[in-house]
Design a protein around this motif. Structure first.
Motif, PDB file in Angstrom:
ATOM      1  N   UNK A   1     -14.327  84.376  46.121  1.00  0.00           N
ATOM      2  CA  UNK A   1     -13.152  84.122  45.176  1.00  0.00           C
ATOM      3  C   UNK A   1     -11.886  85.421  45.287  1.00  0.00           C
ATOM      4  N   UNK A   2     -10.830  84.889  45.401  1.00  0.00           N
ATOM      5  CA  UNK A   2      -9.627  85.724  45.734  1.00  0.00           C
ATOM      6  C   UNK A   2      -8.496  85.523  44.823  1.00  0.00           C
ATOM      7  N   UNK A   3      -7.800  86.667  44.629  1.00  0.00           N
ATOM      8  CA  UNK A   3      -6.509  86.646  43.888  1.00  0.00           C
ATOM      9  C   UNK A   3      -5.250  87.080  44.822  1.00  0.00           C
ATOM     10  N   UNK A   4      -4.392  86.596  44.960  1.00  0.00           N
ATOM     11  CA  UNK A   4      -3.334  86.943  45.755  1.00  0.00           C
ATOM     12  C   UNK A   4      -2.021  87.039  44.875  1.00  0.00           C
ATOM     13  N   UNK A   5      -0.972  88.122  45.349  1.00  0.00           N
ATOM     14  CA  UNK A   5       0.114  88.431  44.639  1.00  0.00           C
ATOM     15  C   UNK A   5       1.130  87.835  45.742  1.00  0.00           C
ATOM     16  N   UNK A   6       1.938  86.764  45.280  1.00  0.00           N
ATOM     17  CA  UNK A   6       3.175  86.292  46.353  1.00  0.00           C
ATOM     18  C   UNK A   6       4.332  86.480  45.634  1.00  0.00           C
ATOM     19  N   UNK A   7       5.060  87.297  46.460  1.00  0.00           N
ATOM     20  CA  UNK A   7       6.555  87.825  45.904  1.00  0.00           C
ATOM     21  C   UNK A   7       7.572  86.743  46.395  1.00  0.00           C
ATOM     22  N   UNK A   8       8.526  86.451  45.680  1.00  0.00           N
ATOM     23  CA  UNK A   8       9.625  85.704  46.025  1.00  0.00           C
ATOM     24  C   UNK A   8      11.004  86.830  46.136  1.00  0.00           C
ATOM     25  N   UNK A   9      11.417  86.770  47.308  1.00  0.00           N
ATOM     26  CA  UNK A   9      12.356  87.638  47.413  1.00  0.00           C
ATOM     27  C   UNK A   9      13.777  87.270  46.913  1.00  0.00           C
ATOM     28  N   UNK A  10      14.164  88.158  46.201  1.00  0.00           N
ATOM     29  CA  UNK A  10      15.536  88.250  45.658  1.00  0.00           C
ATOM     30  C   UNK A  10      16.811  88.904  46.430  1.00  0.00           C
ATOM     31  N   UNK A  11      17.865  88.231  46.693  1.00  0.00           N
ATOM     32  CA  UNK A  11      18.784  88.914  47.583  1.00  0.00           C
ATOM     33  C   UNK A  11      19.349  90.063  46.917  1.00  0.00           C
ATOM     34  N   UNK A  12      19.549  91.160  47.658  1.00  0.00           N
ATOM     35  CA  UNK A  12      19.891  92.501  47.025  1.00  0.00           C
ATOM     36  C   UNK A  12      21.360  92.947  47.686  1.00  0.00           C
ATOM     37  N   UNK A  13      22.189  91.989  48.121  1.00  0.00           N
ATOM     38  CA  UNK A  13      23.365  92.172  48.734  1.00  0.00           C
ATOM     39  C   UNK A  13      24.450  92.016  47.450  1.00  0.00           C
ATOM     40  N   UNK A  14      25.005  93.095  46.984  1.00  0.00           N
ATOM     41  CA  UNK A  14      25.971  92.935  45.779  1.00  0.00           C
ATOM     42  C   UNK A  14      27.058  92.339  46.102  1.00  0.00           C
ATOM     43  N   UNK A  15      27.492  92.373  47.406  1.00  0.00           N
ATOM     44  CA  UNK A  15      28.935  91.775  47.867  1.00  0.00           C
ATOM     45  C   UNK A  15      28.839  90.210  47.915  1.00  0.00           C
TER      46      UNK A  15
ATOM     47  N   UNK B   1      17.716  79.729  47.900  1.00  0.00           N
ATOM     48  CA  UNK B   1      17.195  78.245  48.550  1.00  0.00           C
ATOM     49  C   UNK B   1      16.210  78.567  49.724  1.00  0.00           C
ATOM     50  N   UNK B   2      16.694  79.460  50.667  1.00  0.00           N
ATOM     51  CA  UNK B   2      16.140  79.632  51.940  1.00  0.00           C
ATOM     52  C   UNK B   2      14.788  80.696  51.596  1.00  0.00           C
ATOM     53  N   UNK B   3      14.583  81.386  50.493  1.00  0.00           N
ATOM     54  CA  UNK B   3      13.805  82.357  49.966  1.00  0.00           C
ATOM     55  C   UNK B   3      12.690  81.552  49.291  1.00  0.00           C
ATOM     56  N   UNK B   4      13.339  80.587  48.523  1.00  0.00           N
ATOM     57  CA  UNK B   4      12.395  79.500  47.739  1.00  0.00           C
ATOM     58  C   UNK B   4      11.460  79.017  48.708  1.00  0.00           C
ATOM     59  N   UNK B   5      12.264  78.343  49.889  1.00  0.00           N
ATOM     60  CA  UNK B   5      11.547  77.259  50.833  1.00  0.00           C
ATOM     61  C   UNK B   5      10.193  78.245  51.416  1.00  0.00           C
TER      62      UNK B   5
END
Length: 464
Positions: free
Chosen positions: A419-433, A444-448
Protein backbone atom coordinates in the motif's frame (compact mmCIF):
# COMPACT_ATOMS: atom_id res chain seq x y z
CA UNK A 1 -14.57 58.11 -1.85
CA UNK A 2 -11.54 59.80 -0.31
CA UNK A 3 -9.08 58.23 2.15
CA UNK A 4 -9.84 54.67 1.07
CA UNK A 5 -7.77 51.93 2.63
CA UNK A 6 -7.25 49.01 0.21
CA UNK A 7 -5.61 45.92 1.70
CA UNK A 8 -4.61 42.78 -0.19
CA UNK A 9 -4.21 39.61 1.88
CA UNK A 10 -3.89 35.89 1.33
CA UNK A 11 -5.97 33.24 3.04
CA UNK A 12 -4.54 31.26 5.99
CA UNK A 13 -1.88 33.86 6.72
CA UNK A 14 -0.83 36.96 8.60
CA UNK A 15 -0.78 40.24 6.74
CA UNK A 16 2.86 41.39 6.82
CA UNK A 17 2.52 44.52 4.72
CA UNK A 18 -0.03 46.34 6.88
CA UNK A 19 1.72 46.17 10.25
CA UNK A 20 1.01 49.78 11.18
CA UNK A 21 -0.50 51.46 14.25
CA UNK A 22 -4.04 51.90 12.89
CA UNK A 23 -6.35 54.25 14.66
CA UNK A 24 -9.44 56.30 14.00
CA UNK A 25 -12.09 55.49 11.42
CA UNK A 26 -10.03 52.96 9.45
CA UNK A 27 -9.26 50.91 12.52
CA UNK A 28 -12.86 51.06 13.72
CA UNK A 29 -14.08 49.77 10.35
CA UNK A 30 -11.53 46.94 10.44
CA UNK A 31 -12.69 46.08 13.94
CA UNK A 32 -16.29 45.94 12.71
CA UNK A 33 -15.24 43.58 9.90
CA UNK A 34 -13.35 41.38 12.37
CA UNK A 35 -16.49 41.08 14.50
CA UNK A 36 -18.57 39.77 11.59
CA UNK A 37 -19.19 36.08 11.10
CA UNK A 38 -20.37 34.28 7.99
CA UNK A 39 -24.03 34.46 9.02
CA UNK A 40 -24.01 38.26 8.71
CA UNK A 41 -26.89 39.36 6.43
CA UNK A 42 -24.72 41.82 4.47
CA UNK A 43 -22.33 39.09 3.33
CA UNK A 44 -22.85 36.78 0.38
CA UNK A 45 -21.02 33.52 1.07
CA UNK A 46 -20.49 30.84 -1.55
CA UNK A 47 -21.60 28.13 -1.46
CA UNK A 48 -24.83 29.86 -0.46
CA UNK A 49 -25.50 27.20 2.19
CA UNK A 50 -22.82 27.02 4.89
CA UNK A 51 -24.05 23.46 5.45
CA UNK A 52 -22.33 22.48 2.19
CA UNK A 53 -18.87 23.31 3.57
CA UNK A 54 -16.53 22.39 6.41
CA UNK A 55 -16.79 25.88 7.92
CA UNK A 56 -19.61 27.04 10.17
CA UNK A 57 -21.74 30.15 10.41
CA UNK A 58 -19.83 31.38 13.49
CA UNK A 59 -16.55 31.57 11.57
CA UNK A 60 -15.05 35.08 11.52
CA UNK A 61 -13.62 36.49 8.30
CA UNK A 62 -10.49 37.95 9.87
CA UNK A 63 -8.89 38.36 13.29
CA UNK A 64 -7.07 41.44 14.55
CA UNK A 65 -3.96 40.46 16.52
CA UNK A 66 -2.27 43.11 18.63
CA UNK A 67 1.49 43.34 18.17
CA UNK A 68 4.24 45.92 18.42
CA UNK A 69 6.23 47.51 15.62
CA UNK A 70 9.94 46.75 16.15
CA UNK A 71 11.05 49.90 14.31
CA UNK A 72 8.84 52.43 16.10
CA UNK A 73 8.27 50.42 19.29
CA UNK A 74 4.59 51.37 19.10
CA UNK A 75 1.54 49.16 19.35
CA UNK A 76 0.48 47.79 16.01
CA UNK A 77 -1.95 45.25 14.60
CA UNK A 78 -1.74 42.27 12.29
CA UNK A 79 -4.57 40.71 10.34
CA UNK A 80 -4.94 36.96 10.53
CA UNK A 81 -7.01 35.27 7.82
CA UNK A 82 -8.56 31.80 7.75
CA UNK A 83 -9.73 29.55 4.94
CA UNK A 84 -11.91 32.30 3.47
CA UNK A 85 -11.20 34.10 0.18
CA UNK A 86 -12.95 36.97 -1.54
CA UNK A 87 -13.82 40.61 -0.89
CA UNK A 88 -15.10 42.34 2.20
CA UNK A 89 -15.29 45.94 3.31
CA UNK A 90 -16.95 48.66 5.31
CA UNK A 91 -17.14 52.32 4.37
CA UNK A 92 -13.59 53.35 3.32
CA UNK A 93 -11.85 50.02 4.10
CA UNK A 94 -11.70 47.38 1.34
CA UNK A 95 -10.09 43.97 1.92
CA UNK A 96 -9.29 41.62 -0.93
CA UNK A 97 -8.33 38.13 0.27
CA UNK A 98 -6.54 36.13 -2.42
CA UNK A 99 -5.58 32.48 -2.57
CA UNK A 100 -2.21 31.86 -0.93
CA UNK A 101 -1.27 30.00 -4.12
CA UNK A 102 -1.60 33.19 -6.19
CA UNK A 103 1.42 35.30 -7.08
CA UNK A 104 1.00 38.26 -4.72
CA UNK A 105 3.69 40.52 -6.20
CA UNK A 106 2.29 43.97 -7.03
CA UNK A 107 4.51 45.38 -9.71
CA UNK A 108 4.16 49.10 -10.22
CA UNK A 109 2.02 49.36 -7.08
CA UNK A 110 -0.87 47.56 -8.77
CA UNK A 111 -3.18 45.34 -6.77
CA UNK A 112 -2.42 41.60 -7.22
CA UNK A 113 -4.66 39.96 -9.81
CA UNK A 114 -5.86 36.86 -8.00
CA UNK A 115 -5.97 34.81 -11.20
CA UNK A 116 -6.19 31.44 -9.44
CA UNK A 117 -9.37 32.37 -7.55
CA UNK A 118 -11.05 33.55 -10.75
CA UNK A 119 -9.91 30.46 -12.62
CA UNK A 120 -11.29 28.01 -10.04
CA UNK A 121 -14.60 29.87 -9.97
CA UNK A 122 -14.88 29.85 -13.77
CA UNK A 123 -14.33 26.08 -13.80
CA UNK A 124 -16.76 25.33 -10.96
CA UNK A 125 -19.44 27.64 -12.40
CA UNK A 126 -18.74 26.48 -15.97
CA UNK A 127 -18.28 30.01 -17.31
CA UNK A 128 -15.79 31.04 -19.99
CA UNK A 129 -13.78 33.97 -18.61
CA UNK A 130 -10.87 33.98 -21.04
CA UNK A 131 -11.83 37.45 -22.28
CA UNK A 132 -11.96 38.83 -18.74
CA UNK A 133 -9.08 40.79 -17.24
CA UNK A 134 -8.89 40.44 -13.46
CA UNK A 135 -7.02 43.69 -12.86
CA UNK A 136 -10.26 45.65 -12.65
CA UNK A 137 -11.07 47.87 -9.71
CA UNK A 138 -12.25 46.33 -6.45
CA UNK A 139 -15.73 47.65 -7.19
CA UNK A 140 -15.90 45.99 -10.63
CA UNK A 141 -14.26 42.80 -9.39
CA UNK A 142 -16.92 42.21 -6.76
CA UNK A 143 -19.74 43.08 -9.13
CA UNK A 144 -18.41 40.77 -11.84
CA UNK A 145 -18.09 37.91 -9.36
CA UNK A 146 -21.66 38.49 -8.21
CA UNK A 147 -22.71 38.33 -11.87
CA UNK A 148 -20.90 34.99 -12.25
CA UNK A 149 -22.94 33.38 -9.48
CA UNK A 150 -26.31 34.56 -10.74
CA UNK A 151 -26.98 31.78 -13.33
CA UNK A 152 -26.13 28.98 -10.89
CA UNK A 153 -28.19 30.38 -8.01
CA UNK A 154 -31.09 31.18 -10.37
CA UNK A 155 -31.19 27.64 -11.81
CA UNK A 156 -30.99 26.07 -8.35
CA UNK A 157 -33.99 28.14 -7.26
CA UNK A 158 -36.04 27.44 -10.40
CA UNK A 159 -35.39 23.71 -9.94
CA UNK A 160 -37.86 24.01 -7.03
CA UNK A 161 -40.44 25.61 -9.33
CA UNK A 162 -41.40 29.21 -10.04
CA UNK A 163 -41.96 31.01 -6.76
CA UNK A 164 -45.61 31.75 -5.93
CA UNK A 165 -47.11 33.91 -3.22
CA UNK A 166 -50.44 35.58 -2.52
CA UNK A 167 -51.11 38.95 -4.14
CA UNK A 168 -54.12 41.23 -4.32
CA UNK A 169 -55.53 41.86 -7.79
CA UNK A 170 -58.17 44.37 -8.85
CA UNK A 171 -60.80 43.41 -11.41
CA UNK A 172 -63.77 45.09 -13.02
CA UNK A 173 -66.07 42.55 -14.72
CA UNK A 174 -69.29 40.56 -14.27
CA UNK A 175 -67.68 37.52 -12.56
CA UNK A 176 -67.35 38.70 -8.98
CA UNK A 177 -65.13 36.38 -6.96
CA UNK A 178 -63.80 38.65 -4.22
CA UNK A 179 -64.52 41.70 -2.04
CA UNK A 180 -66.45 44.46 -3.82
CA UNK A 181 -64.70 47.83 -3.76
CA UNK A 182 -67.59 50.21 -3.33
CA UNK A 183 -65.74 53.46 -3.93
CA UNK A 184 -64.18 52.17 -7.15
CA UNK A 185 -67.52 50.71 -8.25
CA UNK A 186 -69.19 54.12 -7.81
CA UNK A 187 -66.34 55.88 -9.60
CA UNK A 188 -66.03 53.52 -12.56
CA UNK A 189 -69.31 51.62 -12.94
CA UNK A 190 -72.06 54.21 -12.38
CA UNK A 191 -74.22 54.34 -14.36
CA UNK A 192 -74.31 50.54 -14.08
CA UNK A 193 -73.13 48.72 -17.20
CA UNK A 194 -73.10 45.12 -15.94
CA UNK A 195 -69.58 45.30 -14.40
CA UNK A 196 -68.57 45.36 -10.73
CA UNK A 197 -65.24 46.51 -9.27
CA UNK A 198 -63.79 43.99 -6.81
CA UNK A 199 -60.51 42.80 -5.34
CA UNK A 200 -59.30 39.23 -4.85
CA UNK A 201 -56.31 37.52 -3.23
CA UNK A 202 -54.63 34.93 -5.45
CA UNK A 203 -51.48 32.81 -5.60
CA UNK A 204 -49.38 34.24 -8.39
CA UNK A 205 -45.96 33.95 -10.04
CA UNK A 206 -46.22 37.65 -10.85
CA UNK A 207 -44.94 38.75 -7.43
CA UNK A 208 -42.34 41.08 -5.95
CA UNK A 209 -39.67 38.42 -5.51
CA UNK A 210 -39.73 37.35 -9.15
CA UNK A 211 -39.87 41.02 -10.13
CA UNK A 212 -36.67 41.46 -8.09
CA UNK A 213 -35.11 38.66 -10.14
CA UNK A 214 -36.37 40.30 -13.35
CA UNK A 215 -34.83 43.65 -12.36
CA UNK A 216 -31.54 41.83 -11.73
CA UNK A 217 -31.70 40.21 -15.17
CA UNK A 218 -32.31 43.59 -16.81
CA UNK A 219 -29.44 45.11 -14.80
CA UNK A 220 -27.09 42.38 -16.03
CA UNK A 221 -28.29 42.95 -19.59
CA UNK A 222 -27.18 46.58 -19.31
CA UNK A 223 -23.58 45.47 -18.60
CA UNK A 224 -21.30 43.91 -21.25
CA UNK A 225 -19.85 41.37 -18.81
CA UNK A 226 -23.32 40.61 -17.46
CA UNK A 227 -24.71 40.00 -20.95
CA UNK A 228 -21.96 37.47 -21.56
CA UNK A 229 -22.86 35.65 -18.34
CA UNK A 230 -26.58 35.51 -19.23
CA UNK A 231 -25.80 34.10 -22.68
CA UNK A 232 -23.28 31.57 -21.40
CA UNK A 233 -25.44 28.45 -21.95
CA UNK A 234 -28.88 27.30 -23.07
CA UNK A 235 -30.06 26.37 -19.55
CA UNK A 236 -29.38 29.90 -18.32
CA UNK A 237 -31.25 31.43 -21.26
CA UNK A 238 -34.24 29.15 -20.62
CA UNK A 239 -34.25 30.05 -16.92
CA UNK A 240 -34.27 33.75 -17.77
CA UNK A 241 -37.13 33.23 -20.23
CA UNK A 242 -39.23 31.63 -17.48
CA UNK A 243 -38.84 34.70 -15.26
CA UNK A 244 -39.51 37.13 -18.11
CA UNK A 245 -42.70 35.30 -19.09
CA UNK A 246 -44.26 35.57 -15.61
CA UNK A 247 -43.39 39.25 -15.07
CA UNK A 248 -45.17 40.93 -18.03
CA UNK A 249 -45.79 44.18 -16.14
CA UNK A 250 -42.09 44.80 -15.39
CA UNK A 251 -41.22 48.52 -15.30
CA UNK A 252 -37.71 49.92 -14.78
CA UNK A 253 -39.12 52.82 -12.75
CA UNK A 254 -40.37 50.34 -10.11
CA UNK A 255 -36.85 49.14 -9.21
CA UNK A 256 -36.39 51.13 -6.00
CA UNK A 257 -39.83 50.14 -4.76
CA UNK A 258 -39.20 46.44 -5.54
CA UNK A 259 -35.85 46.50 -3.74
CA UNK A 260 -37.48 48.12 -0.71
CA UNK A 261 -40.29 45.56 -0.64
CA UNK A 262 -37.82 42.63 -0.78
CA UNK A 263 -35.37 43.80 1.90
CA UNK A 264 -36.75 41.23 4.32
CA UNK A 265 -35.39 37.84 3.22
CA UNK A 266 -38.03 35.20 2.46
CA UNK A 267 -38.20 32.05 4.55
CA UNK A 268 -40.37 29.46 2.81
CA UNK A 269 -40.47 25.74 3.77
CA UNK A 270 -40.62 24.68 0.11
CA UNK A 271 -38.87 27.40 -1.89
CA UNK A 272 -35.71 27.19 0.24
CA UNK A 273 -33.28 28.08 -2.59
CA UNK A 274 -35.01 31.41 -3.27
CA UNK A 275 -33.55 32.93 -0.10
CA UNK A 276 -30.03 32.75 -1.59
CA UNK A 277 -31.33 34.08 -4.91
CA UNK A 278 -33.06 36.99 -3.20
CA UNK A 279 -29.90 37.83 -1.26
CA UNK A 280 -27.78 37.70 -4.40
CA UNK A 281 -30.21 39.92 -6.35
CA UNK A 282 -30.20 42.49 -3.56
CA UNK A 283 -26.40 42.39 -3.46
CA UNK A 284 -26.19 43.07 -7.20
CA UNK A 285 -28.85 45.79 -7.35
CA UNK A 286 -27.62 47.61 -4.26
CA UNK A 287 -23.92 47.14 -4.96
CA UNK A 288 -23.13 50.66 -6.19
CA UNK A 289 -24.97 52.25 -3.25
CA UNK A 290 -23.32 49.96 -0.71
CA UNK A 291 -19.78 50.65 -1.89
CA UNK A 292 -19.85 54.25 -3.01
CA UNK A 293 -23.27 55.72 -2.42
CA UNK A 294 -25.77 56.54 0.25
CA UNK A 295 -25.35 53.19 2.04
CA UNK A 296 -21.57 53.38 2.27
CA UNK A 297 -21.61 53.14 6.06
CA UNK A 298 -22.80 49.54 5.77
CA UNK A 299 -20.64 46.47 5.28
CA UNK A 300 -20.52 44.33 2.17
CA UNK A 301 -18.77 41.16 1.16
CA UNK A 302 -18.46 38.28 -1.26
CA UNK A 303 -16.64 35.33 0.27
CA UNK A 304 -15.66 31.76 -0.65
CA UNK A 305 -14.60 28.74 1.35
CA UNK A 306 -11.17 27.98 -0.11
CA UNK A 307 -11.12 24.27 0.77
CA UNK A 308 -14.60 23.74 -0.70
CA UNK A 309 -13.69 25.63 -3.87
CA UNK A 310 -10.51 23.58 -4.38
CA UNK A 311 -12.44 20.32 -3.91
CA UNK A 312 -15.17 21.33 -6.37
CA UNK A 313 -12.55 22.48 -8.87
CA UNK A 314 -10.82 19.09 -8.63
CA UNK A 315 -14.19 17.46 -9.24
CA UNK A 316 -14.32 19.11 -12.68
CA UNK A 317 -10.99 17.38 -13.46
CA UNK A 318 -11.71 13.96 -11.92
CA UNK A 319 -15.35 13.51 -12.93
CA UNK A 320 -14.41 12.58 -16.54
CA UNK A 321 -12.23 9.81 -15.02
CA UNK A 322 -15.36 8.40 -13.31
CA UNK A 323 -14.27 9.19 -9.77
CA UNK A 324 -17.07 9.03 -7.18
CA UNK A 325 -17.42 12.31 -5.25
CA UNK A 326 -19.38 11.88 -1.97
CA UNK A 327 -20.72 15.04 -0.34
CA UNK A 328 -20.34 15.09 3.41
CA UNK A 329 -22.54 18.04 4.33
CA UNK A 330 -25.35 16.86 2.08
CA UNK A 331 -25.11 13.32 3.47
CA UNK A 332 -24.70 11.85 -0.02
CA UNK A 333 -22.43 8.96 -1.01
CA UNK A 334 -21.20 8.16 2.50
CA UNK A 335 -19.80 4.76 3.53
CA UNK A 336 -20.49 3.09 6.87
CA UNK A 337 -17.25 2.59 8.78
CA UNK A 338 -18.67 -0.34 10.75
CA UNK A 339 -21.16 -2.97 9.59
CA UNK A 340 -22.98 -3.08 12.94
CA UNK A 341 -23.30 0.66 13.65
CA UNK A 342 -24.54 2.75 10.73
CA UNK A 343 -23.94 6.03 12.57
CA UNK A 344 -20.21 6.16 11.83
CA UNK A 345 -20.15 7.32 8.22
CA UNK A 346 -17.03 8.35 6.30
CA UNK A 347 -16.96 10.59 3.22
CA UNK A 348 -13.79 10.33 1.13
CA UNK A 349 -13.42 13.29 -1.22
CA UNK A 350 -12.95 11.04 -4.28
CA UNK A 351 -12.56 7.33 -4.89
CA UNK A 352 -12.84 4.55 -7.43
CA UNK A 353 -14.04 1.29 -5.93
CA UNK A 354 -11.28 -1.26 -5.52
CA UNK A 355 -8.69 1.05 -7.08
CA UNK A 356 -7.90 4.37 -5.47
CA UNK A 357 -9.03 6.94 -2.90
CA UNK A 358 -8.07 10.63 -3.15
CA UNK A 359 -8.21 13.47 -0.65
CA UNK A 360 -8.39 17.10 -1.82
CA UNK A 361 -6.10 19.20 0.35
CA UNK A 362 -6.06 22.96 -0.01
CA UNK A 363 -2.77 23.01 1.86
CA UNK A 364 0.92 23.48 1.17
CA UNK A 365 1.65 19.74 1.09
CA UNK A 366 3.23 20.09 -2.31
CA UNK A 367 6.79 21.29 -2.83
CA UNK A 368 7.49 24.98 -2.24
CA UNK A 369 8.94 27.42 -4.78
CA UNK A 370 12.45 26.12 -3.97
CA UNK A 371 11.46 22.49 -4.58
CA UNK A 372 11.56 21.52 -0.90
CA UNK A 373 9.14 18.77 0.14
CA UNK A 374 6.57 19.54 2.85
CA UNK A 375 5.47 16.79 5.19
CA UNK A 376 1.81 15.74 5.35
CA UNK A 377 0.16 16.24 8.74
CA UNK A 378 -0.25 13.11 10.85
CA UNK A 379 -4.05 13.44 11.18
CA UNK A 380 -4.42 13.68 7.38
CA UNK A 381 -2.31 10.53 6.91
CA UNK A 382 -4.42 8.68 9.49
CA UNK A 383 -7.60 9.83 7.76
CA UNK A 384 -6.68 8.56 4.32
CA UNK A 385 -5.31 5.29 5.75
CA UNK A 386 -8.73 4.79 7.36
CA UNK A 387 -10.39 5.32 3.99
CA UNK A 388 -7.99 2.89 2.32
CA UNK A 389 -8.52 0.19 4.95
CA UNK A 390 -12.32 0.50 4.90
CA UNK A 391 -12.52 0.48 1.08
CA UNK A 392 -9.87 -2.28 0.79
CA UNK A 393 -7.75 -0.05 -1.45
CA UNK A 394 -3.95 0.00 -1.56
CA UNK A 395 -3.46 3.36 -3.24
CA UNK A 396 -4.19 6.75 -1.65
CA UNK A 397 -3.65 10.23 -3.09
CA UNK A 398 -3.37 13.73 -1.69
CA UNK A 399 -4.21 16.28 -4.39
CA UNK A 400 -2.82 19.73 -3.67
CA UNK A 401 -2.08 23.07 -5.32
CA UNK A 402 1.61 23.78 -5.82
CA UNK A 403 3.71 26.89 -6.37
CA UNK A 404 6.45 24.69 -7.82
CA UNK A 405 6.88 25.06 -11.59
CA UNK A 406 6.52 21.36 -12.33
CA UNK A 407 3.96 18.78 -11.25
CA UNK A 408 5.42 16.02 -9.10
CA UNK A 409 4.64 12.91 -7.08
CA UNK A 410 5.85 12.35 -3.51
CA UNK A 411 5.32 8.72 -2.36
CA UNK A 412 4.72 7.32 1.14
CA UNK A 413 5.04 3.54 1.56
CA UNK A 414 2.83 1.83 4.18
CA UNK A 415 4.58 -1.18 5.70
CA UNK A 416 5.31 -4.13 3.45
CA UNK A 417 1.81 -4.88 2.15
CA UNK A 418 2.26 -2.91 -1.06
CA UNK A 419 0.00 0.00 0.00
CA UNK A 420 1.24 3.50 -0.86
CA UNK A 421 0.12 7.10 -0.52
CA UNK A 422 1.20 9.73 -3.01
CA UNK A 423 1.09 13.52 -2.93
CA UNK A 424 0.38 14.93 -6.40
CA UNK A 425 0.79 18.66 -6.89
CA UNK A 426 -0.97 20.76 -9.52
CA UNK A 427 1.31 23.62 -10.49
CA UNK A 428 -0.23 27.11 -10.26
CA UNK A 429 1.46 29.69 -12.56
CA UNK A 430 3.32 32.28 -10.51
CA UNK A 431 3.91 34.98 -13.14
CA UNK A 432 2.01 38.04 -11.89
CA UNK A 433 2.36 39.75 -15.29
CA UNK A 434 0.22 37.11 -17.03
CA UNK A 435 -2.99 38.27 -18.64
CA UNK A 436 -5.85 36.10 -17.38
CA UNK A 437 -6.22 34.49 -20.82
CA UNK A 438 -2.55 33.42 -20.75
CA UNK A 439 -2.94 32.22 -17.16
CA UNK A 440 -5.83 29.98 -18.32
CA UNK A 441 -3.65 28.56 -21.10
CA UNK A 442 -0.87 27.66 -18.66
CA UNK A 443 -3.39 26.19 -16.21
CA UNK A 444 -4.88 23.95 -18.91
CA UNK A 445 -1.39 22.70 -19.79
CA UNK A 446 -0.67 22.00 -16.11
CA UNK A 447 -4.04 20.27 -15.70
CA UNK A 448 -3.19 17.97 -18.62
CA UNK A 449 0.04 16.92 -16.87
CA UNK A 450 -1.73 16.57 -13.53
CA UNK A 451 -4.50 14.37 -14.96
CA UNK A 452 -1.80 12.35 -16.72
CA UNK A 453 -0.17 11.56 -13.37
CA UNK A 454 -3.51 10.52 -11.89
CA UNK A 455 -4.17 8.28 -14.90
CA UNK A 456 -0.70 6.78 -14.52
CA UNK A 457 -1.55 5.91 -10.93
CA UNK A 458 -4.76 4.23 -12.08
CA UNK A 459 -2.85 2.28 -14.74
CA UNK A 460 -0.33 1.05 -12.17
CA UNK A 461 -3.23 -0.17 -10.01
CA UNK A 462 -4.70 -2.10 -12.97
CA UNK A 463 -1.45 -3.98 -13.37
CA UNK A 464 -1.42 -5.20 -9.75
Amino acid sequence: MKNQKKISLTDNNYNKEEKVPWSGKIFNNLKDIAQKNLSSPDLFVFPSSIDDTEINADTHIIELIQDSDEETNKKAWKIRTGNIMGFVGKDNVHLRIHSRFDDMSNEGGKEPKGNFLYYMLSKVLNINLTTYETTTSAKDSILNLLFMFFPKVLKEALAQGLYKEYRYFQYNDDRVRGAIEVSRFIREDIPFRGKIAYRTRELSHNNNLLHLVRHTIEYLRSNSFGRGILNNDLDTRNAILQVVNVTPDYQLRDRRQIIQSCKQLKSHPFYTKYRALQKLCLSILRHERVMYGEDNDKGYGLLFDGAWLWEEYLNTLLKPLNFIHPENKKGQGGINLFDTTPHHTIYPDFYKEGQIVADAKYKRYAKDENGNKREVAREDLYQIITYMYRLNIKKGLFLCPSVCKEEFVTPYKIGDNGATIEVIGLSIPQNAKLHFRDFCTEMRNNEYKFIGMVKKTLTSMDSI
